[in-house]
Design a protein around this motif. Sequence first.
Motif, PDB file in Angstrom:
ATOM      1  N   PHE A 132     -16.112  29.905  21.988  1.00 33.73           N
ATOM      2  CA  PHE A 132     -16.838  28.949  22.978  1.00 33.73           C
ATOM      3  C   PHE A 132     -17.350  27.489  22.083  1.00 33.73           C
ATOM      4  N   ILE A 133     -18.041  27.614  21.274  1.00 30.28           N
ATOM      5  CA  ILE A 133     -18.583  27.129  20.349  1.00 30.28           C
ATOM      6  C   ILE A 133     -17.656  25.710  19.629  1.00 30.28           C
ATOM      7  N   ASN A 134     -16.419  26.652  19.380  1.00 33.36           N
ATOM      8  CA  ASN A 134     -15.754  25.917  18.326  1.00 33.36           C
ATOM      9  C   ASN A 134     -14.592  24.772  19.157  1.00 33.36           C
ATOM     10  N   LEU A 135     -14.770  25.731  20.475  1.00 38.12           N
ATOM     11  CA  LEU A 135     -13.974  24.572  21.562  1.00 38.12           C
ATOM     12  C   LEU A 135     -14.578  23.871  22.187  1.00 38.12           C
ATOM     13  N   GLY A 136     -15.980  23.436  22.022  1.00 40.26           N
ATOM     14  CA  GLY A 136     -16.961  21.960  21.914  1.00 40.26           C
ATOM     15  C   GLY A 136     -17.046  23.102  23.695  1.00 40.26           C
ATOM     16  N   LEU A 137     -17.075  24.369  23.817  1.00 35.71           N
ATOM     17  CA  LEU A 137     -17.679  25.327  25.067  1.00 35.71           C
ATOM     18  C   LEU A 137     -18.979  25.483  24.887  1.00 35.71           C
ATOM     19  N   VAL A 138     -19.188  25.541  26.092  1.00 36.81           N
ATOM     20  CA  VAL A 138     -20.630  26.882  26.266  1.00 36.81           C
ATOM     21  C   VAL A 138     -20.192  28.244  26.744  1.00 36.81           C
ATOM     22  N   PRO A 139     -20.999  29.189  26.771  1.00 34.16           N
ATOM     23  CA  PRO A 139     -20.825  30.619  26.817  1.00 34.16           C
ATOM     24  C   PRO A 139     -20.188  31.073  28.407  1.00 34.16           C
ATOM     25  N   GLU A 140     -20.037  31.667  29.009  1.00 31.98           N
ATOM     26  CA  GLU A 140     -19.734  31.852  30.771  1.00 31.98           C
ATOM     27  C   GLU A 140     -19.493  33.618  30.498  1.00 31.98           C
ATOM     28  N   ALA A 141     -19.460  33.551  31.810  1.00 36.34           N
ATOM     29  CA  ALA A 141     -19.628  35.286  32.211  1.00 36.34           C
ATOM     30  C   ALA A 141     -20.884  35.748  32.079  1.00 36.34           C
ATOM     31  N   GLY A 142     -22.527  35.603  32.237  1.00 38.53           N
ATOM     32  CA  GLY A 142     -23.706  35.151  32.409  1.00 38.53           C
ATOM     33  C   GLY A 142     -23.470  35.816  30.537  1.00 38.53           C
ATOM     34  N   SER A 143     -22.936  35.370  29.834  1.00 42.99           N
ATOM     35  CA  SER A 143     -23.159  36.041  28.568  1.00 42.99           C
ATOM     36  C   SER A 143     -24.371  35.964  27.570  1.00 42.99           C
ATOM     37  N   SER A 144     -24.551  34.288  27.912  1.00 43.12           N
ATOM     38  CA  SER A 144     -26.100  33.781  27.599  1.00 43.12           C
ATOM     39  C   SER A 144     -27.425  34.443  27.818  1.00 43.12           C
ATOM     40  N   LEU A 145     -27.247  35.264  29.127  1.00 37.67           N
ATOM     41  CA  LEU A 145     -28.874  35.202  29.271  1.00 37.67           C
ATOM     42  C   LEU A 145     -28.028  37.363  28.996  1.00 37.67           C
ATOM     43  N   ILE A 146     -26.853  37.897  29.005  1.00 34.82           N
ATOM     44  CA  ILE A 146     -26.723  39.691  28.796  1.00 34.82           C
ATOM     45  C   ILE A 146     -26.846  39.712  26.765  1.00 34.82           C
ATOM     46  N   LEU A 147     -26.015  39.176  26.559  1.00 32.64           N
ATOM     47  CA  LEU A 147     -26.074  39.028  25.252  1.00 32.64           C
ATOM     48  C   LEU A 147     -27.484  39.007  24.425  1.00 32.64           C
ATOM     49  N   PRO A 148     -28.247  38.266  24.533  1.00 31.71           N
ATOM     50  CA  PRO A 148     -29.806  38.250  23.942  1.00 31.71           C
ATOM     51  C   PRO A 148     -29.931  39.709  24.479  1.00 31.71           C
ATOM     52  N   ALA A 149     -30.060  40.323  25.666  1.00 27.08           N
ATOM     53  CA  ALA A 149     -31.031  41.395  26.064  1.00 27.08           C
ATOM     54  C   ALA A 149     -29.966  42.441  25.570  1.00 27.08           C
ATOM     55  N   LEU A 150     -29.204  42.338  25.047  1.00 23.10           N
ATOM     56  CA  LEU A 150     -27.738  43.704  24.743  1.00 23.10           C
ATOM     57  C   LEU A 150     -28.281  43.681  22.981  1.00 23.10           C
ATOM     58  N   ARG A 172     -31.827  38.387  20.008  1.00 20.44           N
ATOM     59  CA  ARG A 172     -31.161  36.565  20.687  1.00 20.44           C
ATOM     60  C   ARG A 172     -30.229  36.230  18.693  1.00 20.44           C
ATOM     61  N   GLN A 173     -30.664  36.518  18.230  1.00 22.53           N
ATOM     62  CA  GLN A 173     -30.008  36.491  16.571  1.00 22.53           C
ATOM     63  C   GLN A 173     -28.886  36.985  16.244  1.00 22.53           C
ATOM     64  N   ASN A 174     -28.404  37.831  16.934  1.00 18.79           N
ATOM     65  CA  ASN A 174     -27.159  38.098  17.024  1.00 18.79           C
ATOM     66  C   ASN A 174     -25.821  37.719  18.029  1.00 18.79           C
ATOM     67  N   ALA A 175     -26.522  37.550  19.416  1.00 20.05           N
ATOM     68  CA  ALA A 175     -26.285  36.363  20.390  1.00 20.05           C
ATOM     69  C   ALA A 175     -25.766  35.405  19.859  1.00 20.05           C
ATOM     70  N   ASN A 176     -26.524  34.533  19.034  1.00 15.44           N
ATOM     71  CA  ASN A 176     -26.808  32.787  18.051  1.00 15.44           C
ATOM     72  C   ASN A 176     -25.647  33.216  17.376  1.00 15.44           C
ATOM     73  N   ARG A 177     -25.347  34.855  16.514  1.00 18.73           N
ATOM     74  CA  ARG A 177     -24.048  34.504  15.498  1.00 18.73           C
ATOM     75  C   ARG A 177     -22.962  34.740  16.539  1.00 18.73           C
ATOM     76  N   LEU A 178     -22.776  35.019  17.498  1.00 22.26           N
ATOM     77  CA  LEU A 178     -21.354  34.640  18.528  1.00 22.26           C
ATOM     78  C   LEU A 178     -21.048  33.422  19.115  1.00 22.26           C
ATOM     79  N   LEU A 179     -22.804  33.390  19.584  1.00 20.49           N
ATOM     80  CA  LEU A 179     -22.741  32.147  20.702  1.00 20.49           C
ATOM     81  C   LEU A 179     -22.303  31.039  19.629  1.00 20.49           C
ATOM     82  N   LEU A 180     -23.744  30.681  18.656  1.00 15.12           N
ATOM     83  CA  LEU A 180     -24.019  29.271  17.894  1.00 15.12           C
ATOM     84  C   LEU A 180     -23.146  29.304  16.900  1.00 15.12           C
ATOM     85  N   ALA A 181     -22.977  29.524  16.217  1.00  7.61           N
ATOM     86  CA  ALA A 181     -22.195  30.083  14.351  1.00  7.61           C
ATOM     87  C   ALA A 181     -20.917  30.471  14.680  1.00  7.61           C
ATOM     88  N   GLY A 182     -20.914  31.091  15.821  1.00  5.10           N
ATOM     89  CA  GLY A 182     -18.842  30.881  16.298  1.00  5.10           C
ATOM     90  C   GLY A 182     -18.560  32.811  14.960  1.00  5.10           C
TER      91      GLY A 182
END
Length: 249
Positions: A132-150, A153-163
Amino acid sequence: SGFIQTREHNAVLHVTLDRADKLNALNVAMYEDLTAAVQHLAARDDLNALLITANGRSYCAGNDIKDFLQADPASRDEGKLSPAMILVHALMALDKPIIMAVQGNATGIGTTMLLHADLVIAADDARFHTAFINLGLVPEAGSSLILPALIGRQNANRLLLAGDTFSAEEAERMGLIAYRTGVDELASEALALAQRLAEKTPAAIALTKQLTRLSDAAIKAQIEKESVLFAQRMFSEDTRERFAGFMKK
């Protein structure tokens, strides 16, 4: 759509993404077919589990970028859910076990849909990337809530912020997937897993799912919030340029 195949194995509904030449990128018609399959399963008392697999070398390349480019802004007015998020809601509502089997690349919705499976089994060659971040988009499917919980937060941000891209080994270690197996064994082991869950008491399965997942209300609220921001970004000038550049590649 012609790109979603279904078959029944005893009490398992086996749904296969079958658009291998496009790495199983999902378009609107495919989302609608997948939603119909999930709703069909929900209405069948003789089917007790859902298995989602994919043909070809990749599980899912995400949403078809062509659909993003051709989308009508009015289709997302007032927080309307996209066909992808309608599918996610259907998966969330299903009180039967959902198993997803991943080989090759799982990109974008190919990764975030896994968050709505009860068990994910992946081949050793699986790779997970939200993009998402590489296309200029934001997370979807509830991933911004579920991924940090699962996965934290650091690993979630590797996917969602760092790509970043996660290997199957990393995904297993973090808890993004439940099982890892060889490429050649994936199909048989995934079906065996689905059949094992289908044999368990349906009422106990349904209640256990309710007890172990995050609040549906919280996830739906997050999806609604994400959908508004996703639409804003999807129709922004810079993101449209990124889409066009991606299509040229």
